[in-house]
Design an enzyme around this catalytic site. Structure first.
Site, PDB file in Angstrom:
ATOM      1  N   GLU A 264      -9.065  -6.307  -2.356  1.00  0.00           N
ATOM      2  CA  GLU A 264      -8.788  -5.037  -3.042  1.00  0.00           C
ATOM      3  C   GLU A 264      -9.570  -5.303  -4.812  1.00  0.00           C
ATOM      4  O   GLU A 264      -9.216  -5.581  -5.052  1.00  0.00           O
ATOM      5  CB  GLU A 264      -6.826  -4.425  -2.799  1.00  0.00           C
ATOM      6  CG  GLU A 264      -6.689  -4.080  -1.797  1.00  0.00           C
ATOM      7  CD  GLU A 264      -5.172  -3.358  -1.577  1.00  0.00           C
ATOM      8  OE1 GLU A 264      -4.669  -3.118  -2.937  1.00  0.00           O
ATOM      9  OE2 GLU A 264      -4.732  -3.459  -0.912  1.00  0.00           O
TER      10      GLU A 264
ATOM     11  N   ARG B 173     -11.640  -2.470   5.575  1.00  0.00           N
ATOM     12  CA  ARG B 173     -10.484  -3.035   5.835  1.00  0.00           C
ATOM     13  C   ARG B 173      -9.350  -1.733   5.924  1.00  0.00           C
ATOM     14  O   ARG B 173      -9.339  -0.467   5.026  1.00  0.00           O
ATOM     15  CB  ARG B 173     -10.168  -3.709   4.647  1.00  0.00           C
ATOM     16  CG  ARG B 173      -8.675  -4.093   5.007  1.00  0.00           C
ATOM     17  CD  ARG B 173      -8.566  -5.290   3.168  1.00  0.00           C
ATOM     18  NE  ARG B 173      -6.794  -5.090   3.931  1.00  0.00           N
ATOM     19  CZ  ARG B 173      -6.338  -5.693   2.473  1.00  0.00           C
ATOM     20  NH1 ARG B 173      -6.757  -5.191   1.055  1.00  0.00           N
ATOM     21  NH2 ARG B 173      -4.911  -5.717   2.535  1.00  0.00           N
TER      22      ARG B 173
ATOM     23  N   GLU C 237      -0.336  -8.212   0.627  1.00  0.00           N
ATOM     24  CA  GLU C 237      -0.027  -8.920  -0.739  1.00  0.00           C
ATOM     25  C   GLU C 237       1.802  -8.597  -0.321  1.00  0.00           C
ATOM     26  O   GLU C 237       2.535  -8.018  -0.534  1.00  0.00           O
ATOM     27  CB  GLU C 237       0.455  -7.528  -1.581  1.00  0.00           C
ATOM     28  CG  GLU C 237      -0.952  -7.136  -2.318  1.00  0.00           C
ATOM     29  CD  GLU C 237      -0.992  -6.086  -3.418  1.00  0.00           C
ATOM     30  OE1 GLU C 237      -0.186  -5.690  -3.524  1.00  0.00           O
ATOM     31  OE2 GLU C 237      -1.666  -5.588  -3.373  1.00  0.00           O
TER      32      GLU C 237
ATOM     33  N   TYR D  94      -5.918  -6.462  -9.798  1.00  0.00           N
ATOM     34  CA  TYR D  94      -6.294  -5.371 -10.687  1.00  0.00           C
ATOM     35  C   TYR D  94      -6.693  -5.405 -11.768  1.00  0.00           C
ATOM     36  O   TYR D  94      -6.331  -4.474 -12.706  1.00  0.00           O
ATOM     37  CB  TYR D  94      -5.298  -4.422 -10.060  1.00  0.00           C
ATOM     38  CG  TYR D  94      -5.341  -3.618  -8.118  1.00  0.00           C
ATOM     39  CD1 TYR D  94      -6.261  -3.131  -8.662  1.00  0.00           C
ATOM     40  CD2 TYR D  94      -4.754  -4.254  -7.623  1.00  0.00           C
ATOM     41  CE1 TYR D  94      -6.118  -1.516  -7.045  1.00  0.00           C
ATOM     42  CE2 TYR D  94      -4.880  -3.914  -5.945  1.00  0.00           C
ATOM     43  CZ  TYR D  94      -5.347  -2.980  -5.625  1.00  0.00           C
ATOM     44  OH  TYR D  94      -5.732  -2.424  -4.882  1.00  0.00           O
TER      45      TYR D  94
ATOM     46  N   HIS E 156       0.408  -4.135   6.872  1.00  0.00           N
ATOM     47  CA  HIS E 156       0.796  -3.772   5.267  1.00  0.00           C
ATOM     48  C   HIS E 156       1.451  -2.233   4.705  1.00  0.00           C
ATOM     49  O   HIS E 156       2.522  -2.349   4.703  1.00  0.00           O
ATOM     50  CB  HIS E 156      -0.358  -3.234   4.816  1.00  0.00           C
ATOM     51  CG  HIS E 156      -1.264  -2.325   3.674  1.00  0.00           C
ATOM     52  ND1 HIS E 156      -1.992  -2.907   2.940  1.00  0.00           N
ATOM     53  CD2 HIS E 156       0.119  -2.071   2.947  1.00  0.00           C
ATOM     54  CE1 HIS E 156      -2.299  -3.115   1.782  1.00  0.00           C
ATOM     55  NE2 HIS E 156      -0.921  -2.584   0.977  1.00  0.00           N
TER      56      HIS E 156
ATOM     57  N   ASN F 243      -6.417  -9.604  -3.513  1.00  0.00           N
ATOM     58  CA  ASN F 243      -6.792  -8.624  -4.239  1.00  0.00           C
ATOM     59  C   ASN F 243      -6.257  -8.626  -6.007  1.00  0.00           C
ATOM     60  O   ASN F 243      -5.067  -9.469  -6.444  1.00  0.00           O
ATOM     61  CB  ASN F 243      -5.226  -7.116  -3.441  1.00  0.00           C
ATOM     62  CG  ASN F 243      -4.866  -7.303  -2.732  1.00  0.00           C
ATOM     63  OD1 ASN F 243      -6.120  -7.554  -1.648  1.00  0.00           O
ATOM     64  ND2 ASN F 243      -3.682  -6.586  -1.658  1.00  0.00           N
TER      65      ASN F 243
HETATM   66  C1  GBE Z   1      -2.056  -3.061  -4.094  1.00  0.00           C
HETATM   67  O1  GBE Z   1      -0.773  -3.209  -4.937  1.00  0.00           O
HETATM   68  C2  GBE Z   1      -1.092  -2.369  -2.559  1.00  0.00           C
HETATM   69  O2  GBE Z   1      -1.594  -3.152  -1.514  1.00  0.00           O
HETATM   70  C3  GBE Z   1      -1.875  -1.368  -1.995  1.00  0.00           C
HETATM   71  O3  GBE Z   1      -1.026  -0.540  -0.605  1.00  0.00           O
HETATM   72  C4  GBE Z   1      -1.906   0.093  -3.086  1.00  0.00           C
HETATM   73  O4  GBE Z   1      -2.051   1.631  -2.958  1.00  0.00           O
HETATM   74  C5  GBE Z   1      -3.046  -0.574  -4.618  1.00  0.00           C
HETATM   75  O5  GBE Z   1      -2.389  -1.864  -4.651  1.00  0.00           O
HETATM   76  C6  GBE Z   1      -3.035   0.053  -5.142  1.00  0.00           C
HETATM   77  O6  GBE Z   1      -1.466   0.147  -6.150  1.00  0.00           O
HETATM   78  O7  GBE Z   1       7.102   1.924 -11.133  1.00  0.00           O
HETATM   79  O8  GBE Z   1       5.018   1.815 -10.734  1.00  0.00           O
HETATM   80  O9  GBE Z   1       4.873  -0.008 -12.680  1.00  0.00           O
HETATM   81  C7  GBE Z   1       5.027  -0.763  -9.889  1.00  0.00           C
HETATM   82  C8  GBE Z   1      -1.340  -3.358  -6.247  1.00  0.00           C
HETATM   83  C9  GBE Z   1       4.738  -1.672  -7.954  1.00  0.00           C
HETATM   84  C10 GBE Z   1       0.400  -4.272  -6.417  1.00  0.00           C
HETATM   85  C11 GBE Z   1       2.081  -2.062  -8.562  1.00  0.00           C
HETATM   86  C12 GBE Z   1       3.571  -3.009  -6.747  1.00  0.00           C
HETATM   87  C13 GBE Z   1       1.247  -2.167  -7.866  1.00  0.00           C
HETATM   88  C14 GBE Z   1       2.421  -3.946  -6.783  1.00  0.00           C
HETATM   89  C15 GBE Z   1       6.110   0.071 -10.069  1.00  0.00           C
HETATM   90  N1  GBE Z   1       3.585  -2.087  -8.343  1.00  0.00           N
HETATM   91  N2  GBE Z   1       0.527  -3.302  -7.196  1.00  0.00           N
HETATM   92  S1  GBE Z   1       6.001   1.191 -11.776  1.00  0.00           S
END
Ligand code: GBE
Length: 493
Positions: free
Chosen positions: A397, A98, A188, A330, A143, A328
């Site tokens: 993801e 992907r 996302e 996490y 993206h 996605n």
């Molecule tokens: C995804 O986002 C994305 O699709 C991918 O591009 C990214 O690399 C991957 O996950 C890992 O993060 O101040 O650090 O708390 C948090 C996952 C910002 C969702 C983090 C934005 C999690 C949405 C800000 N969030 N992301 S802080």
């Protein structure tokens, strides 16, 4: 925390501790993959005719917002090293890769009047290299890296961009579609809209809370539907692929067994996943969003809801624009009911009205927002099944960050094992999961986290001009899972 809350949390803790790895085989035809995204890995930000995009502009204009003032200017240099990337995928044995297309590498101005041939050639070469190695491309068209000239016209708050995206999508199907079975329009979009146009902490950095994110979302959903219909009418019969969108969500666990907390958890899911998904997989925005935002908007002195409305015609045009579901996943949060938020400034979080948090004893990692909650995977998958009529799901993801201090990433091995175990258990519950994607193939530019949060199966040495890639321990584990379709030493049917 109340006593009831405390007992409830203990029960969650016990159920986690008792989890054992699922020892059933994944089905023969289950698909395993690994993912990256253009801005995070390609580099070559202004090479061979590529145009500027909003992340180029953002990282160059506000270096202080990014850890170590990092940028994606060079990143993993995948623009020059894609053959190494494919060799890594081959090593893992995955079924698909992907990756995403950089809109401004293909169309420097964002519009189709000027196609940048070297950019097209890059993606054609990458796709060919994948196919030659028996790996299917799963392509994301967007993206987060909008061409800057389109941002200058208003970005996702403008109808102009909806039209431009539709034409970009058609061009992608024309150029690459003969060799692509799986497409995603957006990755996302909640992050694009909420962080980019609501809170302003992501590119393009526009802070318009309670307004900008809703307008952005409205256009993204329209643009997605346009692309799906274009494929359906003009390409499906000859190209035979599938098109969908990837929306991210966490699991929200009610803080207590009270009705109010249950409602708060459900509301969180509707405001995050449902905001995008309901119009596509069911129809229109979730009722709870329509009611709450309309009520609050009127009380704030607006003459209409800050949540734009779809016409009946649009509702039926958008509904059903998917061939599978992309998600996605996490982490998880606890959701607790909040007293009605007083009327004041417009704000998405006030519209939602939920207090959400993570527990101190949840395992943490190098990304502060990401707590290890594998049990949430099974719960969210069951919720998706129930809420959207049991669609075919590809997890596009899932992964965890390390701080780069060791190649022995035992935490990642456990993370993948435990999350995949819950995926397999959800499948036993009847959830129709057909594929799983590890984020990420390699360490890369982690947005505001720069290169400090490393999500890769493969390590990348960002201090070395060669951007040397080295397998971490998790490569051996994931490779074995992909090969055996089994998470433990021996599995049963
Ligand atoms: C995804 O986002 C994305 O699709 C991918 O591009 C990214 O690399 C991957 O996950 C890992 O993060 O101040 O650090 O708390 C948090 C996952 C910002 C969702 C983090 C934005 C999690 C949405 C800000 N969030 N992301 S802080």
């Amino acid at each position: 925390m109340s006593l009831r809350g405390f007992i409830f949390c203990c029960l969650i803790a016990i159920s986690i501790a008792q989890d054992e790895t699922n020892n059933k085989f994944f089905p023969e035809d289950f698909l395993f993959g690994a993912a990256t995204a253009s801005y995070q890995v390609e580099g070559a930000w202004d090479e061979d005719g590529k145009g500027e995009n909003i992340w180029d502009r953002f990282t160059h204009s506000y270096p202080e917002l990014i850890a170590n003032n990092d940028t994606g200017d060079v990143a993993c240099d995948s623009y020059h090293k894609y053959k190494e990337d494919v060799a890594m995928l081959k090593e893992l044995g995955v079924d698909f890769y992907r990756f995403s297309l950089s809109w401004s590498r293909i169309l420097p101005t964002g519009f189709v009047n000027k196609v940048n041939l070297p950019g097209v050639t890059y993606y054609k070469n990458l796709i060919k290299e994948l196919k030659d190695n028996g790996i299917e491309p799963l392509i994301t068209m967007y993206h987060w890296d909008l061409p800057q000239p389109l941002q200058d016209l208003g970005g996702w708050t403008s109808e102009v961009v909806v039209e431009a995206f539709a034409e970009y999508a058609r061009l992608n199907f024309e150029l690459f579609g003969d060799n692509v079975k799986y497409w995603l329009t957006f990755n996302e979009p909640k992050q694009t809209c909420l962080l980019g146009y609501g809170q302003g902490m992501f590119a393009p950095g526009i802070a318009s809370p309670g307004i900008g994110e809703y307008i952005c979302t409205h256009h993204v959903i329209e643009a997605h539907a346009r692309a799906w219909h274009i494929y359906d009418q003009e390409f499906r019969t000859t190209q035979n692929g599938q098109v969908s969108i990837t929306i991210d969500t966490s699991w929200f666990e009610p803080a207590t067994d009270s009705e109010e907390d249950a409602a708060a958890a459900e509301r969180s899911l509707q405001f995050t996943y449902g905001w995008y998904a309901n119009a596509i997989y069911n129809s229109d925005y979730p009722e709870i969003m329509k009611t709450r935002i309309a009520e609050r908007s009127l009380a704030e002195g607006f003459n209409q809801s800050r949540l734009p409305a779809f016409t009946d015609e649009e509702i039926s045009y958008i509904s059903g624009t998917f061939d599978f579901m992309g998600v996605n996943i996490y982490t998880s949060f606890i959701a607790e009911a909040m007293d009605e938020v007083p009327i004041g400034e417009p704000n998405y979080n006030y519209d939602l009205g939920v207090k959400s948090y993570q527990l101190d004893d949840w395992e943490s990692c190098a990304a502060s927002w990401l707590k290890v909650t594998p049990w949430g995977m099974r719960k969210i998958l069951n919720w998706l099944k129930k809420t959207y009529n049991n669609p075919k799901i590809i997890i596009t993801e899932n992964g965890i960050a390390d701080d780069g201090s060791t190649l022995e990433d035992d935490q990642r091995v456990r993370y993948y094992r435990d999350y995949l175990s819950n995926v397999r258990s959800a499948m036993e519950d009847g959830v129709n999961v057909i594929g799983y994607t590890a984020w990420s193939l390699m360490d890369n530019f982690e947005w505001l986290g720069g290169y400090t949060q490393k999500f890769g199966l493969f390590q990348v040495d960002f201090d070395n001009i060669n951007r040397t890639r080295t397998p971490k321990s998790s490569v051996a584990y994931y490779k074995k899972v992909v090969e055996t379709h089994c998470l433990v030493d021996t599995c049963e049917a």
